[in-house]
Design a protein around this motif. Structure first.
Motif, mmCIF file in Angstrom:
data_model
loop_
_atom_site.group_PDB
_atom_site.id
_atom_site.type_symbol
_atom_site.label_atom_id
_atom_site.label_comp_id
_atom_site.label_asym_id
_atom_site.label_seq_id
_atom_site.Cartn_x
_atom_site.Cartn_y
_atom_site.Cartn_z
ATOM 1 N N LYS A 36 0.823 -1.205 0.000
ATOM 2 C CA LYS A 36 0.000 0.000 0.000
ATOM 3 C C LYS A 36 0.857 1.253 0.000
ATOM 4 N N HIS A 37 2.079 1.139 -0.449
ATOM 5 C CA HIS A 37 2.964 2.297 -0.510
ATOM 6 C C HIS A 37 3.765 2.240 -1.808
ATOM 7 N N ASP A 38 4.319 3.355 -2.186
ATOM 8 C CA ASP A 38 5.160 3.415 -3.386
ATOM 9 C C ASP A 38 6.601 3.724 -3.010
ATOM 10 N N THR A 39 7.000 3.332 -1.819
ATOM 11 C CA THR A 39 8.326 3.633 -1.307
ATOM 12 C C THR A 39 9.372 2.702 -1.901
ATOM 13 N N ASP A 83 11.141 5.613 2.829
ATOM 14 C CA ASP A 83 10.190 6.199 3.774
ATOM 15 C C ASP A 83 9.790 5.123 4.776
ATOM 16 N N ILE A 84 10.461 5.098 5.912
ATOM 17 C CA ILE A 84 10.232 4.044 6.906
ATOM 18 C C ILE A 84 8.821 4.092 7.469
ATOM 19 N N ASP A 85 8.268 5.295 7.632
ATOM 20 C CA ASP A 85 6.914 5.412 8.183
ATOM 21 C C ASP A 85 5.876 4.799 7.253
ATOM 22 N N ALA A 86 6.008 5.009 5.954
ATOM 23 C CA ALA A 86 5.059 4.447 4.987
ATOM 24 C C ALA A 86 5.122 2.924 4.987
ATOM 25 N N VAL A 87 6.325 2.373 5.095
ATOM 26 C CA VAL A 87 6.473 0.918 5.095
ATOM 27 C C VAL A 87 5.903 0.328 6.380
ATOM 28 N N ILE A 88 6.192 0.960 7.507
ATOM 29 C CA ILE A 88 5.644 0.478 8.788
ATOM 30 C C ILE A 88 4.122 0.521 8.755
ATOM 31 N N GLU A 89 3.555 1.599 8.250
ATOM 32 C CA GLU A 89 2.101 1.717 8.169
ATOM 33 C C GLU A 89 1.515 0.603 7.290
ATOM 34 N N LEU A 110 2.813 -2.359 6.683
ATOM 35 C CA LEU A 110 2.939 -3.621 7.405
ATOM 36 C C LEU A 110 1.837 -3.757 8.454
ATOM 37 N N ARG A 111 1.649 -2.710 9.231
ATOM 38 C CA ARG A 111 0.635 -2.761 10.296
ATOM 39 C C ARG A 111 -0.769 -2.909 9.728
ATOM 40 N N GLU A 112 -1.044 -2.246 8.596
ATOM 41 C CA GLU A 112 -2.352 -2.399 7.950
ATOM 42 C C GLU A 112 -2.582 -3.831 7.482
ATOM 43 N N ASN A 113 -1.502 -4.562 7.283
ATOM 44 C CA ASN A 113 -1.595 -5.956 6.870
ATOM 45 C C ASN A 113 -1.374 -6.914 8.040
ATOM 46 N N ASP A 114 -1.549 -6.388 9.275
ATOM 47 C CA ASP A 114 -1.441 -7.182 10.505
ATOM 48 C C ASP A 114 -0.088 -7.864 10.666
ATOM 49 N N ILE A 115 0.973 -7.189 10.224
ATOM 50 C CA ILE A 115 2.329 -7.688 10.397
ATOM 51 C C ILE A 115 2.979 -6.846 11.485
ATOM 52 N N ARG A 116 3.484 -7.511 12.500
ATOM 53 C CA ARG A 116 3.993 -6.849 13.706
ATOM 54 C C ARG A 116 5.355 -6.195 13.463
#
Length: 160
Positions: free
Chosen positions: A3-6, A89-95, A97-103
């Motif tokens: 869900k990101h283009d990073t 963009d670390i924030d976009a990747v973390i977001e 991952l979390r949206e996909n229920d990955i811790r």
């Protein structure tokens, strides 16, 4: 689903070993060249190696008796420890991952980079380190051609 283009690339693969000195002949036989050896607070030491024109491997050894690395080696023995991904963009990747229920665990900020880890309790079983280099990272490290693809951080080549 992404869900990101990073832009993201594999920065290096970390291999846990009992001894860098004993393990590095394998990397030399593969054609690796040692770039650097560094220690963290007398807890563990790592050595970076280049392989080919853009790949890097890292050997990590404990130098203290009570580290995450000694625990890892006791439980699993030498082998793959983590895969480090450089992200623009670390924030976009973390977001994403979390949206996909990955811790995502252990987010930290350092002088020259930010990092976070994807828990290995995911379907791949792999510990991923997400790393975003800050602008001054290369000033205190190896020459840019040794650290980045095409002498720039990931993402910069897409901004030109």
């Amino acid at each position: 689903m992404n869900k990101h283009d990073t832009p993201i690339r594999v920065d290096h693969v970390g291999i846990a070993v009992e001894s860098i000195e004993n393990a590095e002949p394998v990397l030399f036989a593969l054609g690796c060249e040692r770039l650097t050896v560094e220690s963290v607070e007398d807890r563990f030491r790592w050595a970076y190696y280049s392989l080919g024109d853009a790949s890097r491997l890292e050997l990590i050894e404990p130098i203290a008796d009570d580290t995450f690395l000694t625990d890892f080696l006791d439980q699993y023995g030498p082998g793959l420890h983590h895969v480090t991904l450089e992200v623009a963009d670390i924030d976009a990747v973390i977001e994403s991952l979390r949206e996909n229920d990955i811790r995502v665990i252990d987010r930290a900020e350092f002088d020259t980079w930010s990092e976070a880890f994807v828990s290995p309790r995911n379907p791949t079983g792999t510990l991923f380190q997400l790393m975003k280099y800050h602008d001054d990272y290369h000033e205190k490290r190896l020459p840019p051609q040794e650290l980045f693809i095409n002498e720039s951080r990931v993402g910069e080549q897409f901004q030109r």
